[in-house]
Design an enzyme around this catalytic site. Sequence first.
Site, PDB file in Angstrom:
ATOM      1  N   SER A 169      21.508   9.373 -56.427  1.00  0.00           N
ATOM      2  CA  SER A 169      23.012   9.397 -56.737  1.00  0.00           C
ATOM      3  C   SER A 169      23.505   9.591 -58.303  1.00  0.00           C
ATOM      4  CB  SER A 169      23.521   7.878 -56.169  1.00  0.00           C
ATOM      5  OG  SER A 169      24.868   8.012 -55.950  1.00  0.00           O
ATOM      6  N   ASP A 335      23.367  12.530 -45.489  1.00  0.00           N
ATOM      7  CA  ASP A 335      24.018  12.374 -46.506  1.00  0.00           C
ATOM      8  C   ASP A 335      25.401  12.988 -46.790  1.00  0.00           C
ATOM      9  OD1 ASP A 335      25.177  11.547 -49.330  1.00  0.00           O
ATOM     10  OD2 ASP A 335      23.241  11.937 -50.211  1.00  0.00           O
ATOM     11  N   HIS A 368      23.643   8.492 -47.100  1.00  0.00           N
ATOM     12  CA  HIS A 368      23.394   8.509 -48.541  1.00  0.00           C
ATOM     13  C   HIS A 368      22.675   7.459 -49.225  1.00  0.00           C
ATOM     14  CE1 HIS A 368      24.032   9.402 -52.750  1.00  0.00           C
ATOM     15  NE2 HIS A 368      24.453   8.141 -52.983  1.00  0.00           N
TER      16      HIS A 368
END
Lengths: 405, 405
Positions: A169, A335, A368
């Site tokens: 991320s 994601d 995610h």
Amino acid sequence: MTNVQSIPSPSIHSEDRAHEADHPTSLLAKFGIEQPLKLDCGIDLAPFQIAYQTYGELNADRSNAILICHALTLDQHVANVHPMTGKAGWWANMVGRGLPLDIDRYFIICANVIGGCMGSTGPASTNPATGKPWGLDFPVVTIPDMVRAQAMLLDRLGIDTLFCVVGGSMGGMQVLQWTVAYPERVFSAMPTACATRHSAQNIAFHELGRQAVMADPNWHQGRYAENGTLPHRGLAVARMAAHITYLSDAALHRKFGRRMQDRALPTFSFDADFQVESYLRYQGSSFVERFDANSYLYLTRAMDYFDIAGDHNGVLAQAFRGIKTRFCVVSFTSDWLFPTSESRALVHALNASSARVSFAEIETDRGHDAFLLDVPEFFDISRAFLESAGKARGLGSTGLGSTGG
Amino acid sequence: MTNVQSIPSPSIHSEDRAHEADHPTSLLAKFGIEQPLKLDCGIDLAPFQIAYQTYGELNADRSNAILICHALTLDQHVANVHPMTGKAGWWANMVGRGLPLDIDRYFIICANVIGGCMGSTGPASTNPATGKPWGLDFPVVTIPDMVRAQAMLLDRLGIDTLFCVVGGSMGGMQVLQWTVAYPERVFSAMPTACATRHSAQNIAFHELGRQAVMADPNWHQGRYAENGTLPHRGLAVARMAAHITYLSDAALHRKFGRRMQDRALPTFSFDADFQVESYLRYQGSSFVERFDANSYLYLTRAMDYFDIAGDHNGVLAQAFRGIKTRFCVVSFTSDWLFPTSESRALVHALNASSARVSFAEIETDRGHDAFLLDVPEFFDISRAFLESAGKARGLGSTGLGSTGG
């Protein structure tokens, strides 16, 4: 955290630290006014400090260091009990003895990002000019600024080249920035669940979160500390919004579906009838106890500004031209915050730059957050990539007994 | 809106109304205490009123009536200038002379839902027991409640059978509820961009919006009117969150990408640097001027509770057993709020019930909002479906000259 604390050396070994696992105190690297952090906005930030954790032992060649870059609301407490929440480190399933990031083989560092709120200088730190918290007077920082601060930390630790930089991320963005800004210092890199730029939808969700914080009258234009308040409700709403984006539709459905909370029938009210409502409320309210609202504004802003191609005439491949770093790009099919198509575009650009790159697009419906969960395929890929890169780097099977530089 | 206003008859013709297009005054159907609306929560709501608009002319057979069901934040002002915003009706591209829902052929009705804030009884209406706005004392309403109120309106208008029920999003849910609750009153139905139940992710986004409203201290537990305040900031945040879900990632990217607002370089601030930020802020702030915050809570709640299969032992096909209604199910490929897979599941259930159903999965990257935009394929499909159903219904080519019942 006063300025008199001595700068820690990298000679703290895993054995020593292991004993402290339940009482972690982050190490601090302090940089005085003679060593400013040169920010993208043009401001020199000084003094400043970086709080970090290390695990394992640096080998004699200083060739087995792995830098972990943390995500937006995470911190340096990767593999130790978190001092505020009392919970296990956020990557305790990945970092440890015998785990993919094996602390018996690698020297692992994770630093709280600049602008953060777990010991590194950020908007909640004291502004030396006023003696009060910086608040919104803190300069807006960027992903490159975070990485520049980490490079200064590594200089301090005497680590010239990182064996690997890893992160998911916002952490993945930092990984990519490392390879672009300091390609010669990064032997291998594992950008995970990330993108080379923040999309319009990404920016939209962040702006929503910021507006939620700023709408809270307890935010007081960022001066809540001086007003003795905290923008809890606004920050909780921001967290709820973000949290939805961390899970896939399928994961939410499997976890909660339309199940009711402790009852069979609807209450015909605005109580948390559905389990998913109660879960989100909990996510919001538990977050505000551990995270600074202004830091949330600054870190989301840093992600919004991130755009590698934008910094290279709009051509992503230009950013990686001639790079020697070995890449393992990891994405997760469900994601939707950083869709796997973004990772594929990165891989194409790396290919166009003749970089060494492998791409692991992991099939999962967990969204995610998969990079934080028990996804065996991700563990296996991480272990194999580090193993292979370790051979190329000349790291022995024990990691510590290095056979080459 | 006092109780003395006479009940309008359906004899108002399109020609009369066309002259009033710039000065629309919704028609009102008032129901006294002897005609309560029986709500799912067990409460009898009385008195209550329904505000509605009509376009076109009811034919002699009363067989050409189309009911349009509106979405969450829309209202009965389908094809006339909106009295509050001054903008064209929300479906002015679909409803009008020569348009797919041709007012020269069909008698078109759209009623503000119960719980709404454009003239139908809702939480902003006066509670007869207190003389003050209902606020949160207003009973929680459901999609079936909305449809039950519409059925009472049609009884009042002397319309037994609807030629078609049409609507998108929350409107589509009402369409489906019509076919389940009153199958014999619905000749054809066009549920669009909707689902037969609200998913966990759908509920999560709504809960986020409600929490944003309730976090605003100006909300005052729903008693803002008496406190002389309005929860503008919380409602704006809720609207921003919802608005993101109405657009696809691709649509946001095409519309805004990472383009900056009136400048080339970032300001390194929390101003709306990016166009998408400024757009969202505008969406939030313009919404609060036309919509009641409590209504927003009630209508989102109604959608959350919606679950046709849940009301039929978990078996969707059971709900439609033996149904004669002709269906045209419409979905849009890039709609991630109500993914096209939900519509496909509906079509399978209708097939399993031996219902007559056609399915139009329209390829577009415009997201959920596509049903409100200029999507020629959608117009063509709507026109063709109504044309074909009209023949089966015995409507002549002019609509008005009916050839059968």
